[in-house]
Scaffold this motif. Structure first.
Motif, PDB file in Angstrom:
ATOM      1  N   ASP A  89     -73.578 -13.970 -63.587  1.00 18.60           N
ATOM      2  CA  ASP A  89     -73.067 -13.863 -62.223  1.00 18.60           C
ATOM      3  C   ASP A  89     -72.847 -15.245 -61.610  1.00 18.60           C
ATOM      4  N   ARG A  90     -73.794 -16.141 -61.830  1.00 22.89           N
ATOM      5  CA  ARG A  90     -73.703 -17.465 -61.223  1.00 22.89           C
ATOM      6  C   ARG A  90     -72.568 -18.290 -61.821  1.00 22.89           C
ATOM      7  N   ILE A  91     -72.479 -18.327 -63.145  1.00 27.12           N
ATOM      8  CA  ILE A  91     -71.464 -19.196 -63.752  1.00 27.12           C
ATOM      9  C   ILE A  91     -70.056 -18.642 -63.568  1.00 27.12           C
ATOM     10  N   VAL A  92     -69.907 -17.328 -63.617  1.00 30.43           N
ATOM     11  CA  VAL A  92     -68.597 -16.732 -63.343  1.00 30.43           C
ATOM     12  C   VAL A  92     -68.220 -16.966 -61.885  1.00 30.43           C
ATOM     13  N   GLY A  93     -69.206 -16.845 -60.996  1.00 27.29           N
ATOM     14  CA  GLY A  93     -68.946 -17.039 -59.575  1.00 27.29           C
ATOM     15  C   GLY A  93     -68.439 -18.434 -59.259  1.00 27.29           C
ATOM     16  N   VAL A  94     -69.044 -19.459 -59.856  1.00 24.60           N
ATOM     17  CA  VAL A  94     -68.650 -20.835 -59.568  1.00 24.60           C
ATOM     18  C   VAL A  94     -67.438 -21.253 -60.399  1.00 24.60           C
ATOM     19  N   ASN A  95     -67.543 -21.120 -61.720  1.00 28.00           N
ATOM     20  CA  ASN A  95     -66.523 -21.697 -62.604  1.00 28.00           C
ATOM     21  C   ASN A  95     -65.198 -20.945 -62.592  1.00 28.00           C
ATOM     22  N   LEU A  96     -65.248 -19.627 -62.442  1.00 25.69           N
ATOM     23  CA  LEU A  96     -64.008 -18.846 -62.446  1.00 25.69           C
ATOM     24  C   LEU A  96     -63.610 -18.405 -61.034  1.00 25.69           C
ATOM     25  N   LEU A  97     -64.500 -17.665 -60.376  1.00 29.98           N
ATOM     26  CA  LEU A  97     -64.132 -17.161 -59.055  1.00 29.98           C
ATOM     27  C   LEU A  97     -63.974 -18.285 -58.039  1.00 29.98           C
ATOM     28  N   GLY A  98     -64.684 -19.396 -58.231  1.00 35.31           N
ATOM     29  CA  GLY A  98     -64.476 -20.539 -57.347  1.00 35.31           C
ATOM     30  C   GLY A  98     -63.045 -21.037 -57.408  1.00 35.31           C
ATOM     31  N   VAL A  99     -62.479 -21.058 -58.619  1.00 36.47           N
ATOM     32  CA  VAL A  99     -61.076 -21.448 -58.794  1.00 36.47           C
ATOM     33  C   VAL A  99     -60.152 -20.399 -58.182  1.00 36.47           C
ATOM     34  N   VAL A 100     -60.468 -19.127 -58.426  1.00 35.48           N
ATOM     35  CA  VAL A 100     -59.661 -18.034 -57.873  1.00 35.48           C
ATOM     36  C   VAL A 100     -59.676 -18.069 -56.352  1.00 35.48           C
ATOM     37  N   HIS A 101     -60.858 -18.228 -55.766  1.00 36.03           N
ATOM     38  CA  HIS A 101     -60.965 -18.258 -54.302  1.00 36.03           C
ATOM     39  C   HIS A 101     -60.172 -19.419 -53.712  1.00 36.03           C
ATOM     40  N   GLY A 102     -60.233 -20.583 -54.366  1.00 41.85           N
ATOM     41  CA  GLY A 102     -59.481 -21.718 -53.869  1.00 41.85           C
ATOM     42  C   GLY A 102     -57.989 -21.426 -53.801  1.00 41.85           C
ATOM     43  N   ALA A 103     -57.459 -20.852 -54.874  1.00 39.28           N
ATOM     44  CA  ALA A 103     -56.036 -20.495 -54.891  1.00 39.28           C
ATOM     45  C   ALA A 103     -55.751 -19.381 -53.889  1.00 39.28           C
ATOM     46  N   ARG A 104     -56.656 -18.431 -53.799  1.00 40.31           N
ATOM     47  CA  ARG A 104     -56.432 -17.270 -52.931  1.00 40.31           C
ATOM     48  C   ARG A 104     -56.321 -17.670 -51.468  1.00 40.31           C
ATOM     49  N   VAL A 105     -57.113 -18.655 -51.047  1.00 40.09           N
ATOM     50  CA  VAL A 105     -57.123 -18.988 -49.623  1.00 40.09           C
ATOM     51  C   VAL A 105     -56.102 -20.060 -49.241  1.00 40.09           C
ATOM     52  N   PHE A 106     -55.630 -20.856 -50.222  1.00 44.86           N
ATOM     53  CA  PHE A 106     -54.680 -21.918 -49.891  1.00 44.86           C
ATOM     54  C   PHE A 106     -53.268 -21.683 -50.425  1.00 44.86           C
ATOM     55  N   ALA A 107     -53.123 -20.973 -51.545  1.00 45.42           N
ATOM     56  CA  ALA A 107     -51.798 -20.801 -52.143  1.00 45.42           C
ATOM     57  C   ALA A 107     -50.800 -20.081 -51.231  1.00 45.42           C
ATOM     58  N   PRO A 108     -51.211 -19.048 -50.461  1.00 43.14           N
ATOM     59  CA  PRO A 108     -50.215 -18.389 -49.602  1.00 43.14           C
ATOM     60  C   PRO A 108     -49.535 -19.338 -48.627  1.00 43.14           C
ATOM     61  N   ALA A 109     -50.300 -20.247 -48.026  1.00 46.29           N
ATOM     62  CA  ALA A 109     -49.703 -21.188 -47.078  1.00 46.29           C
ATOM     63  C   ALA A 109     -48.793 -22.178 -47.794  1.00 46.29           C
ATOM     64  N   MET A 110     -49.189 -22.601 -48.986  1.00 43.56           N
ATOM     65  CA  MET A 110     -48.337 -23.491 -49.776  1.00 43.56           C
ATOM     66  C   MET A 110     -47.029 -22.787 -50.131  1.00 43.56           C
ATOM     67  N   ALA A 111     -47.146 -21.535 -50.571  1.00 40.49           N
ATOM     68  CA  ALA A 111     -45.964 -20.775 -50.971  1.00 40.49           C
ATOM     69  C   ALA A 111     -45.026 -20.552 -49.796  1.00 40.49           C
ATOM     70  N   GLU A 112     -45.605 -20.279 -48.638  1.00 42.33           N
ATOM     71  CA  GLU A 112     -44.773 -20.059 -47.444  1.00 42.33           C
ATOM     72  C   GLU A 112     -44.018 -21.330 -47.065  1.00 42.33           C
ATOM     73  N   ARG A 113     -44.697 -22.477 -47.204  1.00 46.30           N
ATOM     74  CA  ARG A 113     -44.043 -23.749 -46.895  1.00 46.30           C
ATOM     75  C   ARG A 113     -43.010 -24.114 -47.958  1.00 46.30           C
ATOM     76  N   GLY A 114     -43.267 -23.683 -49.218  1.00 42.96           N
ATOM     77  CA  GLY A 114     -42.336 -23.964 -50.304  1.00 42.96           C
ATOM     78  C   GLY A 114     -42.630 -25.219 -51.091  1.00 42.96           C
ATOM     79  N   SER A 115     -43.873 -25.709 -51.017  1.00 34.43           N
ATOM     80  CA  SER A 115     -44.238 -26.903 -51.781  1.00 34.43           C
ATOM     81  C   SER A 115     -45.749 -26.993 -51.899  1.00 34.43           C
ATOM     82  N   GLY A 116     -46.200 -27.764 -52.879  1.00 27.91           N
ATOM     83  CA  GLY A 116     -47.623 -27.978 -53.087  1.00 27.91           C
ATOM     84  C   GLY A 116     -47.952 -28.028 -54.562  1.00 27.91           C
ATOM     85  N   HIS A 117     -49.183 -28.372 -54.857  1.00 28.77           N
ATOM     86  CA  HIS A 117     -49.629 -28.416 -56.251  1.00 28.77           C
ATOM     87  C   HIS A 117     -51.097 -28.033 -56.319  1.00 28.77           C
ATOM     88  N   ILE A 118     -51.425 -27.180 -57.268  1.00 27.06           N
ATOM     89  CA  ILE A 118     -52.803 -26.759 -57.511  1.00 27.06           C
ATOM     90  C   ILE A 118     -53.227 -27.281 -58.875  1.00 27.06           C
TER      91      ILE A 118
END
Length: 256
Positions: A89-118
């Motif tokens: 639970d801990r390693i999946v939460g940090v190593n995988l879901l941490g990456v997923v959460h980062g994209a989930r909360v920031f990618a929509p705004a990047m996509a709406e603007r039309g630029s960015g890099h992850i």
């Protein structure tokens, strides 16, 4: 990078700290994120609610990031048969879901603007199977495929995605890695051995430089370090050899 907004997770030490400094040296505005003391925001990347609160604060106070570097990670080494559900639970939460959460909360705004890099930081362990890294390697392999899929989706919105796979890097992960199925005395000895293995490892600044180049060039993947490049090449051309190493290789190594 002049005046571009960059968010880096795991920024208090190691690759994250080196990356934050490298972007700042290029003139970027850098927001660090970590559980430890950091010049930025404190957040647990494995906690979806905390990441949503982080994104709301960043978007409100600073704007849409130009670059997101999801670097936060932890290590677990030891046999699968001794790895607990809590460990997973801990390693999946940090190593995988941490990456997923980062994209989930920031990618929509990047996509709406039309630029960015992850940029998602994985590990050579993603393609170098090991009898002692079932949990760690699984999370890093998942980050690679998540990044490839995300890249395919976000390309149409002008957002690049790169996954970075370092080999052994001199970072605090060698002192914080959890060793399962070992007594306190044996764990201390294993930690000493790991420290010796990493004495000549790649400095985190080399990985930071690769991350900056990735933002400039938008490659799908970059292996960093001779060991990572060799492992990736062998996994593609001689997977049978890598499987043999997985059966007979060292039992207390970790990828980065």
């Amino acid at each position: 990078m002049s005046d571009r907004l960059v968010v880096v997770t795991g920024a208090a030490s190691g690759i994250g700290q080196a990356t934050a400094r490298a972007f700042a040296a290029r003139g970027a505005r850098v927001i660090g994120v970590d559980l430890a003391d950091v010049d930025g925001y404190r957040a647990d990347v494995s906690d979806a609610a905390q990441m949503e609160e982080l994104a709301a604060a960043v978007l409100r106070d600073h704007g849409v990031p130009d670059v997101l570097v999801s670097n936060a990670g932890i290590g677990i080494t030891g046999p699968f048969l001794a790895t607990t559900a809590a460990d997973w639970d801990r390693i999946v939460g940090v190593n995988l879901l941490g990456v997923v959460h980062g994209a989930r909360v920031f990618a929509p705004a990047m996509a709406e603007r039309g630029s960015g890099h992850i940029v998602n930081v994985a590990s050579a362990a993603a393609f170098a199977p090991s009898r002692s890294l079932s949990a760690y390697g699984a999370t890093k392999a998942a980050v690679v495929m998540f990044s490839e899929s995300l890249r395919g989706e976000l390309a149409a919105h002008g957002v690049g995605v790169t996954v970075i796979c370092p080999g052994q890097v001199k970072t605090p992960i060698t002192t914080s890695t959890r060793f399962v199925d070992l007594s306190t005395e044996d764990e201390a000895a294993a930690r000493i051995r790991m420290g010796e293995q990493y004495r000549r490892a790649l400095p985190p600044e080399k990985v930071a430089a690769a991350i900056l180049r990735a933002v400039d060039k938008n490659p799908p993947m970059r292996s960093v370090g001779i060991d990572a490049k060799l492992a990736h090449g062998l996994w593609r051309t001689a997977p049978w050899l890598m499987r043999r190493v997985a059966r007979n290789g060292p039992a207390d190594r970790v990828g980065r």
